[in-house]
Design an enzyme around this catalytic site. Sequence first.
Site, short mmCIF file in Angstrom:
data_model
loop_
_atom_site.label_atom_id
_atom_site.label_comp_id
_atom_site.label_asym_id
_atom_site.label_seq_id
_atom_site.Cartn_x
_atom_site.Cartn_y
_atom_site.Cartn_z
N HIS A 132 -13.96 8.15 -8.55
CA HIS A 132 -13.76 7.99 -7.11
C HIS A 132 -12.97 9.19 -6.59
O HIS A 132 -12.24 9.84 -7.34
CB HIS A 132 -13.00 6.68 -6.86
N ASP A 160 -10.57 -3.72 -0.40
CA ASP A 160 -9.46 -2.77 -0.38
C ASP A 160 -8.46 -3.25 0.68
O ASP A 160 -8.75 -4.18 1.44
CB ASP A 160 -10.02 -1.39 -0.04
N ASP A 217 0.87 -1.18 0.00
CA ASP A 217 0.00 0.00 0.00
C ASP A 217 0.91 1.23 0.00
O ASP A 217 1.39 1.65 1.04
CB ASP A 217 -0.86 -0.06 1.27
N ASP A 227 -4.64 4.30 -5.39
CA ASP A 227 -4.80 5.69 -5.00
C ASP A 227 -3.95 6.62 -5.84
O ASP A 227 -2.88 7.08 -5.42
CB ASP A 227 -4.49 5.84 -3.51
N ASP A 278 -17.92 3.71 0.79
CA ASP A 278 -16.60 3.43 1.34
C ASP A 278 -16.71 3.14 2.85
O ASP A 278 -17.82 3.02 3.38
CB ASP A 278 -15.70 4.64 1.02
#
Length: 970
Positions: free
Chosen positions: A702, A568, A309, A644, A455
């Site tokens: 998003h 996620d 991540d 992201d 989310d």
Amino acid sequence: MQGLYLLLTVLFCTCFGVHRENFRTCDQSSFCKRHRNLPPGNSDYVVQPSTLKLSKTFLTVNVLNTKNNIGFLLHVYGLKDKIFRVKLVEAQPIRHRYEIPIGVTLVAEPDQEELVYNGESDGQLKFSLGDSQMIINTSPLRLDFLINNEPVTSLNAQGLLKFEHTQEKSAEELEKINNLHSSLNSSDSNIDAIKREERPGWFSSRVSSVFSLISQPFRASKEEAEEGADNDAEAENEAEKPAEDDQDEGMWEETFKGFTDSKPNGPVSVGVDVAFPGFRYVYGIPEHADSFALKNTQSTDPYRMYNLDVFEYELYNPMALYGHIPFMVAHNEKHTVGVFFHNAAEGWIDIRSNMADKSVFSNLADFVTGNNDVPQTDTHWIFEDGIIDIFVLMGPEPKDVFRQYGSLTGNTPLPPLWAIAYHQCRWNYNDQDDVRTVDLTMDKFDIPFDVLWLDIEHTDGKKYFTWDVTRFDNSVEMLRNLSSKGRKMVTIVDPHLKRDDNYEKYTQARNQGLLVKNKDGNDFDGWCWPGSSSWPDFLEPQVREWWADQFSLDNYKGSAHNLYVWNDMNEPSVFNSPEITFPKDVRHLSGVENREVHNIYGMLVHQATWDGLLKRSNYKERPFVLTRAFFAGSQRSGAVWTGDNMGEWSHLKMTIPMMLSLNLAGIHFSGADIGGFFKNPDSELIARWYQAAVFQPFFRAHAHIDTKRREPYLLPEEHMVVARDAIKKRYSYLPYWYLLFYLSETTGMPPMRSLWMEFPSETSIFERDDEFMTGNAILVKPVTEEGQTSVSVYFPGNNVIWYDIESYEVYQGQQEKTVQAPLSKLPAFQKGGTIIPRKMRGRRSASLTHNDPITLIVCLDKHGKAEGQVYVDDYHSYEYREGAYALSNLVFHNFKLENNIIHKGNGFTTKEWIERIIVAGVHTDPKNIHLVKADHSKTTLSHTYDGQAKVLTIRKPGVNVAEKWIVNLH
Ligand SMILES: *[C@@H]1O[C@H](CO)[C@@H](O)[C@H](O)[C@H]1NC(C)=O
Ligand SMILES: *[C@@H]1O[C@H](CO)[C@@H](O)[C@H](O)[C@H]1NC(C)=O
């Protein structure tokens, strides 16, 4: 959505951008360094030909490392459809080494095919598999793969094979580690004890204090030392180069940023070089935010493969991202070949295009062909654990490599139609009223959409499968309201479970012993969104089954059949852990360390979720699950997005190479957040992003929780209109998209393709990644720069003509041309010689278009011909797998358009009919146009002809798409 956000805004609020120092470089990773420092030259590994054992489809032979006398077994299998599988394992390992079980990455045990032994001569063992050959050079070991006697791939040509055999920790090592511990224990650096409140201190001061205590765990690379600035902590620790071979510091224990990796099994890495003689370009090994054609890594780190991540990732570098696929494709004007390295551990891949520097190692092609002008790409693959298990896919054309790769790891199942339509997402839609307002406002502005996303904030305290009832007190009614317009909802379900005795999913998993363990055997406890969390062990089939059961309507209270899921943080993201993920010595229930399996964990979360949705509908409805982490095989459980990204023009531009790499590596259903996740993009960028995404596979907007609201109707009128046109364009092309996904499932062809996949011999486009093809028919050159009103488009193809998809203006192939692209314009072109189905009626959602009529767009080539297909089914169930679909081949030639039915299922019917046929490239106005049906009945059709544009429009043929018919032009 981003794991580190909360943590890092506290810590690093003054800066923006990736924190490279949180992630290892090759030099900070002892196994990578050990392999990368190997000089090319003669390999220590030799084959013992007298031990050769042959069966019809495979061979086994002993291999000896002459330096340490460790024995290995080399197995080579001949597989169906021109694939070789090469496995090298220790002959007598003292511990089992991990091999990924069948069904996880490989769909099944691959079918074998006859491997013919052609005898031994000059120290070479020769084999053939169809028209491919393999030569095993025995001393030293080298494997060459040839197509019609031309070498295309070679293993260990540079002698970089290194297989660290399993061994026991020596007394000396133990003592060294104890000494290190006592020096650590005397400091205040007990990382385990750090609480969330203390974290700012942990990152800034504690880490550097730990660093200065450990005398020489790392050596900064030369490049870094030169860069200097952003690497203070490490640079201070520059130490002398460790011994080349067996005495490296990091072999039995390694520390990074104050975290100690206990390495109970010591050094067990594997690595080998893979050469592609004759190839200047290689592609694949996603996911990296970098160019499509892979770059030479001489002056950077190797491309890293370790699911992470990475907060605010940087562009154009080889750092690891959320998912990885160890699959590489080499392409030149004659051949396309692939290499798939079946290994779930952390990997690094170095790339050298060595046209320029042949002094390092003479070209393999030089040996074989004597031609020293042949380019060659040398790659070096390094994995921390596991075995060497390489599939060599012999192509020889792009479509063959995609089919071959799909036969190993599976194809993308056809998504339901709504899933390839428009998705409206944001972190977060706050409550039921917010959801209702978005739903109604989209309608009010006449903007179609199919899916509204929630989310993490929709849950009760980040406990997945729950609802925050103060904001969602009637989720079932909310879902029912959406479904009245054919719409769906996606909620987020992450794999970390809040360690809360009142949270049933956690207590069940804990009490049934389903959780991943730390190195001491207790449930691993790490920090994520809910705070202290634990993770189910998705490697275990019974854990995946338990997880899948949680998606039943009984177990997921307040859900409904039109609720789908998003996984996620499944790398997994662990905020207070080394490199923001599981420590490598975390234990899975089977006893394997995370080190051995890291890159498949996220895929198994995704697969288990997919299975849950399958079960929920009793295996009748096609699921939809989006994932961030992925591996080879993730395509079987649906969609992937690129994580992201940022609301910046450069990130819009990067969507093309990233998605081309994903599509090449089997992840066909992929997309990037429209608008960019972080930051507040201006409305021009948002509008252009919608345009670019029309022809990219997964179509979702998003945004981060801290960004301004940016639903398309909130844009200023001028940009709202552009975004709406783009979304409507997407809807009009859904029949074509659906066909492409049908072909993806049945042939392995990616829906989004690089230019060379369609024009494989046109060498000038091999590096091109600013334009792309959607299927074989549409060329797209999105506008990716601010204020741009024209673009330079390269039109590929000798003798090919291209038609602007709106004006039908014609462009000749094999030329670069400036095309006007005012804000309202998405530069896209249909290839002459193709036929595309569209649906032109505006609807609020794709689910409402199932019975709508079809418009055929026929673009003629220079010979007045065109071809295309239409695929229709019920758009949501698995009945198509039982044959309930219709596929027809449309052919235009000799002034005649024929609809030939290739397949029509027994009892399958559709209401879809042909409403209009547009034919571009017609040079005279036909006098009469007739429709002739299968029963020979003949009807005259009305038409209009635009002599300037050379476009003919045939009105209302009114004939069913799943019937045979002919339209005659005279
Ligand atoms: C240092 O601390 C660790 C963990 O707290 C412990 O396992 C280890 O035995 C200690 N080492 C020494 C030499 O005291
Ligand atoms: C569902 O729709 C009805 C009527 O359109 C509305 O009154 C109600 O508030 C909606 N329910 C939810 C939970 O949004």
